[in-house]
Enzyme design. Structure first.
Site, PDB file in Angstrom:
ATOM      1  N   HIS A 106       0.528  -1.650   0.280  1.00  0.00           N
ATOM      2  CA  HIS A 106       0.216  -0.015  -0.060  1.00  0.00           C
ATOM      3  C   HIS A 106       1.066   1.320   0.116  1.00  0.00           C
ATOM      4  CE1 HIS A 106      -3.861   2.180   1.087  1.00  0.00           C
ATOM      5  NE2 HIS A 106      -2.722   2.729   1.862  1.00  0.00           N
ATOM      6  N   ASP A 142      -7.671  -1.539   4.409  1.00  0.00           N
ATOM      7  CA  ASP A 142      -5.993  -1.944   4.697  1.00  0.00           C
ATOM      8  C   ASP A 142      -5.696  -1.293   6.203  1.00  0.00           C
ATOM      9  OD1 ASP A 142      -6.194  -1.563   1.769  1.00  0.00           O
ATOM     10  OD2 ASP A 142      -5.795   1.006   1.842  1.00  0.00           O
ATOM     11  N   CYS A 626      43.638  20.876 -10.110  1.00  0.00           N
ATOM     12  CA  CYS A 626      43.538  19.287  -9.565  1.00  0.00           C
ATOM     13  C   CYS A 626      45.406  18.843  -9.796  1.00  0.00           C
ATOM     14  CB  CYS A 626      42.481  18.971 -10.371  1.00  0.00           C
ATOM     15  SG  CYS A 626      43.355  18.364 -11.924  1.00  0.00           S
TER      16      CYS A 626
END
Length: 814
Positions: A106, A142, A626
């Site tokens: 559900h 439910d 870098c």
């Protein structure tokens, strides 16, 4: 376990397939009858596997079980019923029949939102959490005991589709399989549902989905997105019902647009270039992207006043032949429709989204030069309208809209630089859906500005790269032939071919915003992919200028898209999006690891900054590089040298040697780095301080007497900090061991007059690039990428194309 699956849809199909993979035996699949001649996906998979399939239109009549249906069910001998997605009422003599009973999925956090429209009501009522429950079936609505639950956050502009695709579907499938295994292991809990917080909302119908305008903007937004796509929130405009789709909150100044009166609204909406802006009773705004009229036609909300202005055009004989070809494609898809007429609606005839993909692909195969997208089908759902759209496109009558760019300008160095600042999506510059913006800071003086120091007119570098790759593609795409054993008396041929991956996302850093864009996008585009690029939040302008130039150069809409914003929002969405087939990332190692965890099924190539080895060029680009030499090992005999002064100033001034650091937070981090070096006992020879002037300037810095255990020896600064360590004359093996004693290895270098020693050191250094008697010398033809935690994959050269292509093997018997 012996399982009976009762349900339908793609969700049911996935649960079925995964349960079989886990070794459970599916003894029967119970699903719905074919619709419009089309079998349900669950039925298709089960029939293909030879699993018994039963298609019942209903299980009971007037509350009583249909006996022959129940007997057919009982005949399979299931030990557990699994209901992954079931729209039918299943009688209790079926629910309770197996020895383990029945479990149901559900889509809500029970007991809240019991009922069939749970996902919709989760959004309509403005919940902050969504989720799902696997519970034991009972005779209530439910209300059975809970087996397991999971939840997720709801983002401000999430739709039903977003929640379903991002969480409820993929995690729900896993949870159903987990629940079955818990039952098989005898470990499944049965937790009674509390009554506190329990709600039940019925199925929302079209007649109940009319918008009530006397509400705050957030409530209007929740109502519209909660009804998207079914049944659709609607209102009255010019005496006809108009349904709204694609709502998002809009947080910004009121945009310019054409007023549109809406029945019941206290303030007219505004038709803007981005869509229809609506106002809540609190004065706040929301934006709606698409509108649908009573005849089913859908249009972009921005085109409301232009809708219906074009009249039908007469087709030539060749175009009539094309229309017949297209009609045959529709016939092949809409098998339940005996005759395709001008008024035939693609979706009302039973087609779904998967049929849209099929139709588009079949048309493209027949008319390869035709640019066609899924959205075109939704905007022209009737056959006659679809043909008119295709013909106008082929004739070029639906001319591309002129590229409208809102510039911000700055005059410096006797030149005026104009830059776009909006998102670039599908060939157009546009504001963010929610209207939010953020400031770009000029690091030269710390002011809110149009620019960072990275704006330069060298955008032609990108086109140089693209031309290089295209000139080398012909043989590359052909792949290779592979010798294999022949299946006599016939012969066999196996060959490979290279194919584009699809939609690629690229996330680039702030230190080289233009160069990194060029490195990655050139290979991606040349390999035949489409690109969604996120520049760093602090340096978005060069990427947006690139977008403008790409549009002027004639790139088709949608091939290049630029999404500025934060990594936590835009970057994460890109990394999680199911349609992104490849993610290229340059950034920090921790973020790279997070991306890898989220993208186990997605191709990822990453390059990381945390380099702590190498020689040369420490101060290039203010150390924000870098492959900067984070640490220098210098023989004792030549140790006592350095430092020469540099001119510090505005990087747009050509005489400047050393510009500001990229942003304030980074400058503060560098100053802390230097303080740590001094505390640990390294000798600060020069620098280590902020320059006394406006902006984010730092003095070039030199540390000596740096020991291997020190923080500044183990972590790079990513700034203008030279870290120098001595080594004894001739101790090559010792210095190699020290240099390689790191988890990172992007680039390194060696300077020596002894070429034999240089080659030996280059062989032993554990880094993706080794420079000998030079540094920072990269080339478009040379592959670039690191070892160890400095990433994997390559930029530049032929190696880069491998990152954006996939290899297909083809075997032919002849």
């Amino acid at each position: 376990l012996k399982l009976a699956l009762i349900g339908q849809s793609l969700f049911g199909q996935e649960v079925y397939s995964n349960l079989r993979k886990e070794g459970h035996k599916i003894v029967g699949v119970f699903t719905v009858p074919d619709k419009n001649g089309q079998a349900d996906p669950l039925a298709l998979s089960a029939e293909k596997d030879g699993t018994p399939v039963f298609k019942f239109s209903r299980w009971r009549v007037k509350g009583k079980s249909i006996q022959e249906v129940v007997e057919a069910y009982r005949s399979v001998g299931a030990e557990l019923n699994v209901l992954p997605f079931c729209t039918q009422f299943i009688p209790m003599d079926v629910i309770d029949f197996p020895k383990h009973g029945s479990i149901i999925y559900h889509p809500s956090i029970l007991p809240r939102h019991r009922g069939a429209s749970a996902i919709n009501w989760t959004l309509i009522q403005g919940d902050k959490k969504a989720g799902f429950t696997v519970f034991w079936a009972d005779d209530g609505l439910d209300t059975g005991p809970i087996l397991l639950q999971q939840e997720c956050d709801i983002k401000p502009n999430d739709t039903v589709d977003d929640l379903y695709n991002r969480f409820l579907f993929p995690e729900g499938v896993k949870a159903m399989v987990e629940a079955v295994q818990l039952i098989a292991d005898g470990k499944a809990p049965q937790v009674p549902q509390p009554e506190e917080g329990a709600t039940y909302e019925g199925i929302q119908k079209k007649e109940n989905a009319q918008i009530s305008w006397d509400q705050p903007a957030a409530a209007l937004h929740n109502w519209i997105r909660g009804h998207d796509k079914v049944p659709g929130a609607w209102t009255i405009i010019n005496d006809q019902v108009v349904t709204f789709y694609g709502s998002s909150l809009f947080d910004g100044s009121v945009p310019s647009g054409q007023p549109l009166a809406i029945e019941g609204a206290t303030k007219p909406g505004l038709v803007t270039k981005n869509g229809l802006v609506l106002f809540g009773n609190d004065g706040k705004m929301l934006l709606v992207r698409n509108l649908q009229f009573e005849d089913g036609k859908m249009i972009p909300a921005s085109k409301y006043f232009a809708a219906g202005e074009t009249s039908a055009i007469e087709l030539t004989e060749e175009e009539k032949k094309m229309a017949e070809d297209i009609k045959s494609i529709w016939v092949g898809i809409l098998t339940n429709v005996p005759v395709i007429e001008d008024s035939t609606d693609f979706f009302k005839s039973g087609a779904s989204s998967m049929h849209v993909v099929r139709m588009i692909e079949e048309i493209k195969q027949k008319y390869s030069g035709l640019q066609l997208h899924n959205e075109d089908v939704y905007m022209a759902t009737k056959f006659a309208d679809f043909i008119q759209m295709l013909v106008r496109r082929l004739r070029g009558e639906d001319k591309e809209e002129e590229l409208i760019v809102d510039y911000v300008s700055k005059t410096v160095n006797n030149m005026t630089v104009k830059m776009p600042y909006q998102c670039f999506i599908n060939g157009q510059f546009m504001d963010a859906e929610d209207g939010k913006t953020y400031d770009t800071i000029n690091p030269t003086d710390g002011s809110v500005s149009s620019f960072s120091e990275n704006v330069i007119p060298q955008h032609y570098f990108y086109f140089h790269l693209l031309i290089y790759f295209k000139n080398n593609l012909m043989s590359f795409f052909q792949g290779s032939t592979i010798p294999i054993n022949h299946a006599r008396p016939n012969h066999n041929l196996t060959f490979t071919k290279k194919e584009p991956i699809g939609v690629c996302a690229i996330v680039i850093p702030w230190n080289y915003p233009l160069m990194m864009l060029a490195w990655k996008s050139a290979a991606c585009l040349a390999a035949g992919n489409t690109l969604v690029l996120k520049p760093a939040q602090v340096t978005p302008l060069t990427a947006l200028k690139f977008a403008e130039l790409s549009a002027e150069a004639g790139f088709p809409k949608g091939v290049i898209n630029i999404l500025p914003g934060s990594g936590g929002l835009v970057g994460q969405r890109l990394s999680e999006h199911p349609d992104i087939r490849k993610l290229g990332f340059t950034g920090s190692t921790p973020i790279g690891k997070q991306i890898m965890k989220r993208n186990k099924q997605k191709q990822v190539s990453a390059y990381c900054f945390l380099l702590t080895q190498g020689m040369g060029a420490v101060y290039f680009n203010k150390g924000e590089n870098c492959i900067a030499a984070g640490r220098l090992f210098v023989e004792e005999s030549i140790h006592d040298e350095f430092v020469k002064r540099m001119k510090i100033g505005d990087p747009l001034d050509r005489s400047t040697d050393h510009g500001p650091q990229n942003h304030k937070a980074h400058l503060e981090k560098l100053l802390e780095y230097c303080e740590t070096g001094v505390k640990e006992g390294a000798t600060l020879v020069y620098g280590g301080r902020q320059v006394c002037r406006p902006g984010f300037f730092m003095e070039p810095t030199v540390f000596t007497d740096v020991e291997d255990h020190m923080y500044i020896a183990q972590e790079e600064s990513f700034g203008p900090v030279m870290v120098i360590s001595k080594f004894k004359d001739g101790d090559v093996e010792g210095v190699l061991q020290r240099a390689n004693n790191t988890e990172y290895g992007l680039a390194s270098g060696v300077f020596t007059r002894d070429i034999n020693k240089a080659l030996y050191v280059s062989e032993k250094l554990e880094a993706g690039t080794v420079f000998i008697n030079t540094y920072n010398k990269t080339d478009v033809a040379a592959p670039f990428g690191g070892f160890k935690q400095s990433g994997f994959g390559k930029d530049l050269g032929e190696e880069a194309l491998h990152e954006y292509l996939r290899t297909k093997a083809v075997t032919v018997e002849y």
